[in-house]
Design an enzyme around this catalytic site. Structure first.
Site, short mmCIF file in Angstrom:
data_model
loop_
_atom_site.label_atom_id
_atom_site.label_comp_id
_atom_site.label_asym_id
_atom_site.label_seq_id
_atom_site.Cartn_x
_atom_site.Cartn_y
_atom_site.Cartn_z
N THR A 135 0.83 -1.21 0.00
CA THR A 135 0.00 0.00 0.00
C THR A 135 0.86 1.26 0.00
OG1 THR A 135 -1.45 1.27 1.46
CG2 THR A 135 -0.10 -0.35 2.52
N ASP A 136 0.27 2.36 -0.45
CA ASP A 136 1.00 3.64 -0.39
C ASP A 136 1.11 4.15 1.05
OD1 ASP A 136 -1.67 4.35 0.00
OD2 ASP A 136 -1.72 5.89 -1.56
N GLU A 137 0.33 3.54 1.97
CA GLU A 137 0.30 4.05 3.35
C GLU A 137 1.64 3.86 4.06
OE1 GLU A 137 -3.37 3.37 5.47
OE2 GLU A 137 -4.48 3.16 3.60
N TYR A 177 -1.57 -0.51 11.07
CA TYR A 177 -1.75 -1.17 9.76
C TYR A 177 -0.55 -0.89 8.86
CZ TYR A 177 -3.22 -1.58 4.86
OH TYR A 177 -3.27 -1.87 3.52
N LYS A 181 2.39 -3.39 7.32
CA LYS A 181 2.62 -3.58 5.88
C LYS A 181 4.06 -3.20 5.54
CE LYS A 181 0.14 -4.61 2.97
NZ LYS A 181 -0.24 -5.94 2.39
P1 NAD Z 1 -9.61 -7.27 2.47
O1 NAD Z 1 -9.56 -6.99 3.93
O2 NAD Z 1 -10.83 -6.99 1.71
O3 NAD Z 1 -9.25 -8.82 2.21
C1 NAD Z 1 -8.23 -9.48 2.91
C2 NAD Z 1 -8.38 -10.98 2.67
O4 NAD Z 1 -7.30 -11.63 3.35
C3 NAD Z 1 -9.69 -11.56 3.22
O5 NAD Z 1 -10.26 -12.43 2.27
C4 NAD Z 1 -9.23 -12.32 4.46
O6 NAD Z 1 -10.06 -13.44 4.75
C5 NAD Z 1 -7.83 -12.75 4.08
N1 NAD Z 1 -6.98 -12.99 5.25
C6 NAD Z 1 -6.83 -12.18 6.33
N2 NAD Z 1 -5.99 -12.76 7.22
C7 NAD Z 1 -5.60 -13.95 6.68
C8 NAD Z 1 -4.74 -14.99 7.11
N3 NAD Z 1 -4.11 -14.93 8.29
N4 NAD Z 1 -4.56 -16.05 6.30
C9 NAD Z 1 -5.20 -16.13 5.10
N5 NAD Z 1 -6.05 -15.19 4.65
C10 NAD Z 1 -6.24 -14.11 5.43
O7 NAD Z 1 -8.35 -6.49 1.86
P2 NAD Z 1 -8.19 -5.74 0.47
O8 NAD Z 1 -8.68 -4.37 0.61
O9 NAD Z 1 -8.67 -6.60 -0.62
O10 NAD Z 1 -6.59 -5.66 0.40
C11 NAD Z 1 -5.85 -6.73 -0.16
C12 NAD Z 1 -4.37 -6.39 -0.11
O11 NAD Z 1 -4.13 -5.18 -0.83
C13 NAD Z 1 -3.85 -6.15 1.31
O12 NAD Z 1 -2.56 -6.69 1.40
C14 NAD Z 1 -3.82 -4.63 1.44
O13 NAD Z 1 -2.82 -4.23 2.34
C15 NAD Z 1 -3.49 -4.23 0.01
N6 NAD Z 1 -3.97 -2.90 -0.41
C16 NAD Z 1 -5.29 -2.55 -0.23
C17 NAD Z 1 -5.73 -1.31 -0.67
C18 NAD Z 1 -7.19 -0.90 -0.54
O14 NAD Z 1 -7.53 0.25 -0.85
N7 NAD Z 1 -8.09 -1.78 -0.13
C19 NAD Z 1 -4.84 -0.43 -1.30
C20 NAD Z 1 -3.51 -0.83 -1.46
C21 NAD Z 1 -3.09 -2.07 -1.03
P1 TYD Z 2 -10.71 4.07 4.53
O1 TYD Z 2 -11.69 3.66 3.49
O2 TYD Z 2 -10.78 3.46 5.89
O3 TYD Z 2 -9.27 3.90 3.88
P2 TYD Z 2 -7.80 4.38 4.46
O4 TYD Z 2 -7.91 4.75 5.87
O5 TYD Z 2 -6.97 3.16 4.24
O6 TYD Z 2 -7.40 5.53 3.57
O7 TYD Z 2 -10.84 5.65 4.73
C1 TYD Z 2 -10.71 6.56 3.65
C2 TYD Z 2 -10.73 7.95 4.24
O8 TYD Z 2 -12.04 8.21 4.77
C3 TYD Z 2 -9.78 8.16 5.39
O9 TYD Z 2 -9.24 9.47 5.33
C4 TYD Z 2 -10.64 8.01 6.63
C5 TYD Z 2 -11.99 8.52 6.17
N1 TYD Z 2 -13.17 7.88 6.79
C6 TYD Z 2 -14.17 8.69 7.38
O10 TYD Z 2 -14.09 9.93 7.38
N2 TYD Z 2 -15.25 8.05 7.94
C7 TYD Z 2 -15.37 6.69 7.96
O11 TYD Z 2 -16.37 6.17 8.52
C8 TYD Z 2 -14.34 5.89 7.35
C9 TYD Z 2 -14.42 4.40 7.34
C10 TYD Z 2 -13.27 6.54 6.78
#
Ligand code: NAD
Ligand code: TYD
Length: 371
Positions: A135-137, A177, A181
Site C-alpha cells: 500500500t502507499d500508506e 496497519y 505492511k
Molecule cells: P480485504 O480486507 O478486503 O481482504 C483481505 C483478505 O485476506 C480476506 O479475504 C481475508 O479473509 C484474508 N486474510 C486475512 N488474514 C488472513 C490470514 N491470516 N490467512 C489467510 N487469509 C487471510 O483487503 P483488500 O482491501 O482486498 O486488500 C488486499 C491487499 O491489498 C492487502 O494486502 C492490502 O494491504 C493491500 N492494499 C489494499 C488497498 C485498498 O484500498 N483496499 C490499497 C492498497 C493495497
Molecule cells: P478508509 O476507506 O478506511 O481507507 P484508508 O484509511 O486506508 O485511507 O478511509 C478513507 C478515508 O475516509 C480516510 O481518510 C478516513 C476517512 N473515513 C471517514 O471519514 N469516515 C469513515 O467512517 C471511514 C471508514 C473513513
C-alpha cells in the site's frame, strides 16, 4: 498447467478481482486461492469462478507455516501473489496484534515456505516469483500545500500538494496497519537480497469498486445513505486520498506479474486525489439520483465525528514509472468508476445485507459509539 499460482487473500476485496481476472484470462494457469475467510473474506465474492476447472480454493491461515509448506509441494507452486492481510486502519488502532500476526508473521511464513520448496527443486528460483501487494500508506503522509487544489501540469488532474509518493520515498508509516505492511515489505525485499528469491513489491493507492467490505469509506457510506443512517466523517473531512478503480489495480497486477522486473517496486495510482468531504458529496448525489431521490437530499446525513488517531493527511501516488516502463494507465474515469460502483452496491443489496447482519452490527456499534 503452464503455471501454478497461489493467490492469498483471494476471497477479499482486491484479491477476488485478481482471482477472477487470472482464472478467466488464463485457462492454462491453475489458480489456488488461499484464504482464512476472516470477517473480510467472503466466498460469495468468487461465486462466478468457483466451478472453473483451473480454480481451487483452500481455506487456510497463512501463518500456518507447515500447511503453507505442504501447499507449495502439493500444488507445485511456481508463483505467489500475496494479498492476504488485515487491511482496515481503524481495526489496527484497536487490535494491532492481529495486524502484526497476519501481515508480518503471515508474510514471513509464506516467504519461508516458498524458499524451502523452491530451493529444494533442481531449477531452484528459475521461473519463480513472489509478488507482494502493498500500500502507499507505508510512505506516511504528505502535506496539504494546496488546500484548495490546483491543476497539475504533469498529471492534468487536481492535486492538493506539491509532493507525491515515488518508489524511492522513504518509509514512514504511522498506523499499526501501515507499520505492519511496511514490515512485511522489508521482509519480502530481504528475501530477495539475502537468498536471491525473485520478488516484486507494488504499492497501490486507495481502491474502490464492487465487493469491498462495508467498513471502508465508500461502501459504508453508500449503504448508510441507502438506509438513511448518519455518515461519520472523521475530523473536518479534509484528508485527501488518491482513488483507483479496483479492476484497474487488478490489470496492473496482471501486467506487473508478467512483465515487471524482479526486485523492482512499482507504485500504482490513478492521479485521482479527492478530499474526503468532496468524494462524500459525490457519493450522496449519485446514490440519491440512482434511488430516485432528489440529488443532495441526503447531505444532512453528514456527521462530523472525532478524528481518527494519527490520521494521515494526504496520500498521492506518482505512478509514472509504471506508465513509462510497462505502459499501464487507469482505464476508467473516476465519474464512470463511481457510478458503476454505486450502481453495483445498490443492485447487490443481498450481498450487503448478508455481510451487515449479525456480527457486523455489533462491531459497527462498538467502533462508533465513542466517536
Ligand atoms: P480485504 O480486507 O478486503 O481482504 C483481505 C483478505 O485476506 C480476506 O479475504 C481475508 O479473509 C484474508 N486474510 C486475512 N488474514 C488472513 C490470514 N491470516 N490467512 C489467510 N487469509 C487471510 O483487503 P483488500 O482491501 O482486498 O486488500 C488486499 C491487499 O491489498 C492487502 O494486502 C492490502 O494491504 C493491500 N492494499 C489494499 C488497498 C485498498 O484500498 N483496499 C490499497 C492498497 C493495497
Ligand atoms: P478508509 O476507506 O478506511 O481507507 P484508508 O484509511 O486506508 O485511507 O478511509 C478513507 C478515508 O475516509 C480516510 O481518510 C478516513 C476517512 N473515513 C471517514 O471519514 N469516515 C469513515 O467512517 C471511514 C471508514 C473513513
Amino acid at each position: 498447467m503452464k503455471r501454478n499460482i497461489i493467490i492469498t487473500g483471494g476471497a477479499g476485496f482486491i484479491g477476488s478481482h485478481v482471482v477472477r481476472l487470472f482464472v478467466n484470462k488464463y485457462p492454462d494457469y491453475r489458480i489456488i486461492c488461499v484464504d482464512k475467510l476472516t470477517y473480510a473474506g467472503n466466498l460469495a465474492n468468487l461465486a462466478d469462478v468457483e466451478d472453473k476447472p483451473n480454480y481451487a480454493f483452500v481455506k487456510a491461515d497463512i501463518c500456518d507455516y507447515d500447511l503453507m509448506c505442504r501447499l507449495m509441494r502439493e500444488y507445485e507452486v511456481d508463483s505467489i501473489i500475496h494479498l492476504a492481510a488485515e487491511s482496515h486502519v481503524d481495526r489496527s488502532i484497536k487490535d494491532p496484534f492481529t495486524f502484526a500476526r497476519t501481515n508480518v508473521m503471515g508474510t514471513l511464513s509464506l516467504l519461508q515456505a516458498a524458499k524451502v520448496y523452491w530451493e529444494s527443486l533442481p531449477e531452484k528460483y528459475e521461473g519463480k516469483l513472489f509478488y507482494h501487494i502493498s500500500t502507499d500508506e507505508v510512505y506516511g503522509a504528505l502535506e496539504l500545500t494546496c488546500p484548495e487544489g490546483r491543476k497539475d501540469e504533469v498529471s492534468a488532474h487536481e492535486v492538493y500538494g506539491d509532493e507525491f509518493f515515488v518508489e524511492t520515498t522513504k518509509y514512514n508509516p504511522h498506523s499499526p496497519y501501515s507499520a505492519s505492511k511496511a514490515s512485511s515489505d522489508h521482509f519480502v525485499r530481504a528475501y530477495h537480497d539475502t537468498y536471491g528469491m525473485p520478488t516484486l513489491v507494488t504499492n497501490c493507492s486507495n481502491n474502490y469498486g464492487p465487493y469491498q467490505f462495508p467498513e471502508k469509506l465508500i461502501p459504508l457510506f453508500i449503504n448508510n445513505i441507502r438506509h438513511r443512517k448518519p455518515l461519520p466523517v472523521y475530523g473536518k473531512g479534509e484528508n485527501v486520498r488518491d482513488w483507483l478503480f479496483v479492476e484497474d489495480h487488478a490489470r496492473a497486477i496482471d501486467l506487473i506479474f508478467h512483465r515487471g522486473n524482479v526486485a523492482e517496486t512499482y507504485n500504482i495510482g490513478g492521479f485521482n486525489e479527492w478530499k474526503n468531504i468532496d468524494i462524500i458529496k459525490v457519493i450522496i448525489n449519485t446514490v440519491d439520483r440512482l434511488l430516485g431521490r432528489k440529488e443532495g437530499e441526503d447531505l444532512d446525513l453528514i456527521t462530523f465525528v472525532t478524528d481518527r488517531a494519527g490520521h494521515d493527511l494526504r496520500y498521492a501516488i506518482d505512478s509514472r514509472k509504471l506508465k513509462n516502463e510497462l505502459g499501464w494507465e487507469p482505464s476508467l474515469q473516476f465519474e464512470e468508476g463511481i457510478e458503476r460502483t454505486v450502481r453495483w452496491y445498490l443492485d447487490n443489496q443481498e450481498w450487503m445485507d448478508r455481510i451487515t447482519s449479525g456480527e457486523y452490527e455489533k462491531y459497527y456499534e462498538s467502533m462508533y459509539k465513542n466517536r
